[in-house]
Scaffold this motif. Structure first.
Motif, mmCIF file in Angstrom:
data_model
loop_
_atom_site.group_PDB
_atom_site.id
_atom_site.type_symbol
_atom_site.label_atom_id
_atom_site.label_comp_id
_atom_site.label_asym_id
_atom_site.label_seq_id
_atom_site.Cartn_x
_atom_site.Cartn_y
_atom_site.Cartn_z
ATOM 1 N N ILE A 125 42.833 23.561 40.240
ATOM 2 C CA ILE A 125 42.992 24.909 40.796
ATOM 3 C C ILE A 125 44.597 25.194 40.851
ATOM 4 O O ILE A 125 45.153 24.828 41.618
ATOM 5 N N THR A 170 51.844 37.787 40.453
ATOM 6 C CA THR A 170 50.605 37.348 40.664
ATOM 7 C C THR A 170 50.176 36.733 42.173
ATOM 8 O O THR A 170 51.083 35.902 42.351
ATOM 9 N N HIS A 185 47.504 34.528 44.371
ATOM 10 C CA HIS A 185 46.177 33.901 44.576
ATOM 11 C C HIS A 185 45.731 33.624 46.128
ATOM 12 O O HIS A 185 46.601 33.509 46.895
ATOM 13 N N GLN A 231 37.538 41.740 45.671
ATOM 14 C CA GLN A 231 37.267 42.187 44.405
ATOM 15 C C GLN A 231 37.508 43.584 44.308
ATOM 16 O O GLN A 231 37.829 44.339 43.197
ATOM 17 N N LYS A 247 40.227 39.132 40.706
ATOM 18 C CA LYS A 247 39.328 38.191 39.915
ATOM 19 C C LYS A 247 38.801 37.106 40.387
ATOM 20 O O LYS A 247 39.866 36.315 40.888
ATOM 21 N N VAL A 283 38.379 33.271 39.803
ATOM 22 C CA VAL A 283 38.624 32.206 39.161
ATOM 23 C C VAL A 283 37.908 31.201 38.999
ATOM 24 O O VAL A 283 37.455 30.530 38.030
ATOM 25 N N HIS A 284 37.540 30.799 40.081
ATOM 26 C CA HIS A 284 36.738 29.506 40.399
ATOM 27 C C HIS A 284 35.495 29.930 41.384
ATOM 28 O O HIS A 284 35.982 30.476 42.420
ATOM 29 N N LEU A 321 40.473 33.264 43.981
ATOM 30 C CA LEU A 321 40.817 34.514 43.195
ATOM 31 C C LEU A 321 42.159 34.615 42.922
ATOM 32 O O LEU A 321 43.033 33.876 43.437
ATOM 33 N N ALA A 322 42.418 35.582 42.125
ATOM 34 C CA ALA A 322 43.840 35.874 41.444
ATOM 35 C C ALA A 322 43.873 37.410 41.270
ATOM 36 O O ALA A 322 42.895 38.020 40.776
ATOM 37 N N ASP A 331 46.720 40.041 39.214
ATOM 38 C CA ASP A 331 48.222 40.310 38.845
ATOM 39 C C ASP A 331 48.617 41.663 39.315
ATOM 40 O O ASP A 331 47.807 42.855 39.387
#
Length: 265
Positions: free
Chosen positions: A114, A217, A219, A230, A235, A237-238, A261-262, A264
């Protein structure tokens, strides 16, 4: 500092950084935000199909999680099995991936890096499916070093009323890697009594602040607010544990996933 109007509710809005206040003040402010976060988290239950376990990360003996992770988790699984609760899946989330990874991988766990440049180093998820089935029990083990020096708060955003009561806050860290700047959002929350729109306002101010800091970015991880993030543009990521947490809203049962989540900026 300035005053803002969230749905006609007058609040004081403060932004703090290490350039403004002492590291101790930052720690104290972050602790207050985390305490509010824990109160809100208590509104969510754990779904009966999930068992959550937090190892003692101070135990570095060969009987502890960090000393011998695979054996430690096998003991947890055996304990559940002896109570008639067979496991379908095991998920480990840890910031000690460098220490426990060899033991877990040797035992058949699948390692998932991660990567959060501003978050804790060596963050990994490890998964194992002893009895794959959608209806089985999931054991979720979390071993995270919240005192990691890397994630000491570099920024605080908070909303307070005229009596100084905290109505919302956010805190996290900022780091550079490869010519880019990243943020890790450790905590963002609002009080139960906060006016409608407070969370969205706080998030928008957070993004404005991070952009001003040159962050590209951001996280985070969450067990209870994936849908909210969201909607803001994050988005997944895992997706580590689907349906881990549960709450009832308007008589309807809602389940929330544990996700990383991440976004940009």
């Amino acid at each position: 500092m300035h005053n803002v109007d969230v749905e006609n509710f007058d609040l004081r809005f403060d932004r703090l950084t290490l350039a403004d206040v002492s590291p101790q003040r930052m720690q104290d402010e972050a602790a207050a935000i985390f305490e509010l976060f824990l109160r809100r988290e208590a509104e969510f239950g754990v779904h009966p199909s999930v068992v959550i376990h937090y190892p003692d990360i101070s135990d570095r003996s060969d009987k502890g999680f960090i000393g011998e992770a695979a054996r430690y988790i096998a003991a947890q699984a055996d304990s559940l099995a002896s109570a008639g609760r067979a496991l379908a899946r095991i998920v480990v989330l840890t910031t000690f991936g460098d220490l426990v990874g060899p033991s877990l991988v040797a035992a058949g766990f699948n390692p998932i890096l991660i990567d959060m440049p501003a978050g804790p180093d060596h963050t990994y998820a490890f998964t194992f499916d002893p009895m794959p089935t959608e209806r089985g029990l999931t054991l979720y083990v979390e071993a995270v070093n919240e005192a990691d020096e890397k994630i000491r708060p570099a920024f605080i955003l908070k909303l307070t009323d005229s009596q100084g009561r905290l109505h919302g806050g956010a805190c996290g860290s900022i780091h550079d890697r490869g010519g880019r700047r990243y943020a890790y959002l450790a905590t963002m929350t609002v009080a139960a009594e906060a006016a409608r729109g407070t969370g969205t306002f706080l998030a928008e101010e957070l993004f404005r602040f991070l952009r001003d800091q040159g962050v590209s970015t951001v996280h985070l991880g969450t067990q209870t607010a994936a849908a909210f993030y969201q909607k803001l543009g994050f988005k997944v990521v895992h997706r580590l544990v689907p349906g881990m947490r549960i709450r009832t809203t308007g008589g309807k049962e809602i389940r929330d996933d544990l996700v990383m989540l991440a976004m940009d900026l």
